[in-house]
Enzyme design. Sequence first.
Site, PDB file in Angstrom:
ATOM      1  N   GLY A 146      -4.758 -13.760  10.400  1.00  0.00           N
ATOM      2  CA  GLY A 146      -3.750 -14.622  10.647  1.00  0.00           C
ATOM      3  C   GLY A 146      -4.199 -15.480  11.914  1.00  0.00           C
ATOM      4  CB  ALA A 147      -7.200 -16.410  13.208  1.00  0.00           C
ATOM      5  N   GLY A 157      -0.226 -19.984  15.991  1.00  0.00           N
ATOM      6  CA  GLY A 157       0.461 -19.402  16.886  1.00  0.00           C
ATOM      7  C   GLY A 157      -0.591 -18.364  17.638  1.00  0.00           C
ATOM      8  N   GLY A 213      -2.386 -15.771  16.643  1.00  0.00           N
ATOM      9  CA  GLY A 213      -3.543 -15.257  16.160  1.00  0.00           C
ATOM     10  C   GLY A 213      -4.623 -16.702  16.328  1.00  0.00           C
ATOM     11  CB  SER A 219       7.042  -7.882  17.599  1.00  0.00           C
ATOM     12  OG  SER A 219       8.312  -8.562  18.211  1.00  0.00           O
ATOM     13  CE1 TYR A 270       8.221  -9.848  12.909  1.00  0.00           C
ATOM     14  CE2 TYR A 270       9.567  -9.216  14.854  1.00  0.00           C
ATOM     15  CZ  TYR A 270       8.444  -9.708  14.398  1.00  0.00           C
ATOM     16  OH  TYR A 270       7.387 -10.565  15.285  1.00  0.00           O
TER      17      TYR A 270
HETATM   18  N1  LIG Z   1       5.715 -15.762  18.430  1.00  0.00           N
HETATM   19  C1  LIG Z   1       6.110 -14.949  19.034  1.00  0.00           C
HETATM   20  O1  LIG Z   1       6.904 -15.245  19.879  1.00  0.00           O
HETATM   21  C2  LIG Z   1       6.067 -13.511  18.620  1.00  0.00           C
HETATM   22  C3  LIG Z   1       6.829 -12.457  19.332  1.00  0.00           C
HETATM   23  C4  LIG Z   1       6.576 -11.276  18.962  1.00  0.00           C
HETATM   24  C5  LIG Z   1       5.672 -10.866  18.033  1.00  0.00           C
HETATM   25  N2  LIG Z   1       4.853 -11.950  17.367  1.00  0.00           N
HETATM   26  C6  LIG Z   1       3.677 -11.243  16.412  1.00  0.00           C
HETATM   27  O2  LIG Z   1       2.707 -12.348  16.480  1.00  0.00           O
HETATM   28  C7  LIG Z   1       1.798 -12.162  15.222  1.00  0.00           C
HETATM   29  C8  LIG Z   1       1.648 -13.552  14.813  1.00  0.00           C
HETATM   30  O3  LIG Z   1       2.767 -14.335  14.443  1.00  0.00           O
HETATM   31  P1  LIG Z   1       3.105 -15.992  15.157  1.00  0.00           P
HETATM   32  O4  LIG Z   1       4.387 -15.921  15.910  1.00  0.00           O
HETATM   33  O5  LIG Z   1       1.747 -16.336  15.882  1.00  0.00           O
HETATM   34  O6  LIG Z   1       3.317 -16.615  13.835  1.00  0.00           O
HETATM   35  P2  LIG Z   1       2.817 -17.622  12.830  1.00  0.00           P
HETATM   36  O7  LIG Z   1       2.301 -18.839  13.755  1.00  0.00           O
HETATM   37  O8  LIG Z   1       3.482 -17.614  11.655  1.00  0.00           O
HETATM   38  O9  LIG Z   1       1.222 -16.868  12.473  1.00  0.00           O
HETATM   39  C9  LIG Z   1       1.301 -15.973  11.664  1.00  0.00           C
HETATM   40  C10 LIG Z   1      -0.030 -15.760  10.971  1.00  0.00           C
HETATM   41  O10 LIG Z   1       0.102 -14.856   9.997  1.00  0.00           O
HETATM   42  C11 LIG Z   1      -0.421 -15.433   8.753  1.00  0.00           C
HETATM   43  N3  LIG Z   1       0.476 -14.997   7.792  1.00  0.00           N
HETATM   44  C12 LIG Z   1       1.593 -14.710   7.350  1.00  0.00           C
HETATM   45  N4  LIG Z   1       1.784 -14.240   6.177  1.00  0.00           N
HETATM   46  C13 LIG Z   1       0.604 -14.001   5.576  1.00  0.00           C
HETATM   47  C14 LIG Z   1       0.178 -13.341   4.618  1.00  0.00           C
HETATM   48  N5  LIG Z   1       1.060 -12.968   3.370  1.00  0.00           N
HETATM   49  N6  LIG Z   1      -1.171 -13.056   4.273  1.00  0.00           N
HETATM   50  C15 LIG Z   1      -2.034 -13.367   5.178  1.00  0.00           C
HETATM   51  N7  LIG Z   1      -1.852 -14.022   6.524  1.00  0.00           N
HETATM   52  C16 LIG Z   1      -0.504 -14.259   6.690  1.00  0.00           C
HETATM   53  C17 LIG Z   1       0.048 -17.014   9.067  1.00  0.00           C
HETATM   54  O11 LIG Z   1      -0.903 -17.320   8.028  1.00  0.00           O
HETATM   55  P3  LIG Z   1      -0.400 -19.216   7.425  1.00  0.00           P
HETATM   56  O12 LIG Z   1      -0.675 -20.198   8.838  1.00  0.00           O
HETATM   57  O13 LIG Z   1      -1.065 -19.313   6.325  1.00  0.00           O
HETATM   58  O14 LIG Z   1       1.323 -19.035   7.395  1.00  0.00           O
HETATM   59  C18 LIG Z   1      -0.393 -17.205  10.472  1.00  0.00           C
HETATM   60  O15 LIG Z   1      -1.810 -17.263  10.351  1.00  0.00           O
HETATM   61  C19 LIG Z   1       2.973 -11.569  14.211  1.00  0.00           C
HETATM   62  O16 LIG Z   1       2.571 -10.128  14.049  1.00  0.00           O
HETATM   63  C20 LIG Z   1       4.365 -11.561  14.832  1.00  0.00           C
HETATM   64  O17 LIG Z   1       5.145 -10.278  14.666  1.00  0.00           O
HETATM   65  C21 LIG Z   1       4.968 -13.222  17.663  1.00  0.00           C
END
Ligand SMILES: NC(=O)c1ccc[n+]([C@@H]2O[C@H](COP(=O)([O-])OP(=O)(O)OC[C@H]3O[C@@H](n4cnc5c(N)ncnc54)[C@H](OP(=O)(O)O)[C@@H]3O)[C@@H](O)[C@H]2O)c1
Length: 314
Positions: free
Chosen positions: A33-34, A37, A39, A161, A187
Amino acid sequence: MKLPEELQFIANARMPQKTTDARMDGRVCIVTGATSGVGLAAAQRLARGGAQLVIVCRNGEKAAAVQAELAREYGTQTDVVLADFSQLADVRAAAATILDRYPRIDVLINNAGVHMTHRTLTVDGHETAFAVNHLASFLLTHLLLDRIKASAPARILQVNSQGHRFGGLNLDDLTWARRPYIGVRGYGAAKTAQLLTVWELADRLAGSGVTINAMHPGAVKSNIGMNNGLLYRLYNRIVIYPFLKDPAVAGEAIYYLAAAPEMANVSGKFFNLTIEERPAAHALDRELGKRVWVISSQLSAVSHQQEEKLKADS
Ligand SMILES: NC(=O)c1ccc[n+]([C@@H]2O[C@H](COP(=O)([O-])OP(=O)(O)OC[C@H]3O[C@@H](n4cnc5c(N)ncnc54)[C@H](OP(=O)(O)O)[C@@H]3O)[C@@H](O)[C@H]2O)c1
């Protein structure tokens, strides 16, 4: 004023974070998921630190853009492996590709995640948040584990998270067929299941030279939740987004946990960014964790031989 233990995570988020200047030159690091955000920020920081990156993503165009950006900014060559984590067959295919291409794996960062406001089921029949956040990372880790162990010292990092604190894990109703689906609890269930399996795997990996930890990457600007309906997306962008931090904070913390020499022997812990923290009590229930382990193995069809081998090795 000292906060009660359950609220300590609020204070931890404001503490100064640890960083490291340690280099990762030539270390094979896999980030799922890079494409945005957390990743993406982790991939950027790892590329700056010299890592040899493999990004596992579902969208080829976005992945190619990241590849080009990392080459331009850091002069690194990033490998792309495509997989949709809502399909366990894709996870298997991705693992096979990685095993074929990489004789060693130094770091695995399971980051891909999703937040759903509505209940949906994957092609395999699992609730989507549970499948993408937990089952896919559980399966990928297992499929790569022998190679990671052979590459020891090596590290596995689960991007978890604070959302695990919402709970919601009911092993008798993992698909939410018998309960109204509440997004934050769906979640929370997935993140709780992932944490419980981190403690289990950390025990099994003791003495192997491979560590596994989980972390909360901060509340940072990303696309999480943007797959949901218009109202939620507007709320997210207008109300929540302005309060979120730059994802570089998350990238720096992930880099610290992946690279810092002082983290080499730390395993089975949860970190709020880089601060070790006690997770919610329900995520520390080891009896529940043993059941989650068995069910996750069954649902992701981790083979009996893999499971037996893991037991024998531990
Ligand atoms: N942002 C926060 O404040 C926060 C807080 C706590 C935890 N987190 C955790 O951080 C991690 C990254 O999340 P993020 O906040 O950076 O969100 P994000 O920007 O939506 O990034 C999520 C990544 O996961 C990929 N992804 C989603 N569904 C997928 C699937 N079915 N198959 C393969 N890849 C998939 C996305 O791909 P696409 O680009 O193709 O959609 C994207 O690369 C998650 O595990 C989330 O729970 C984030």
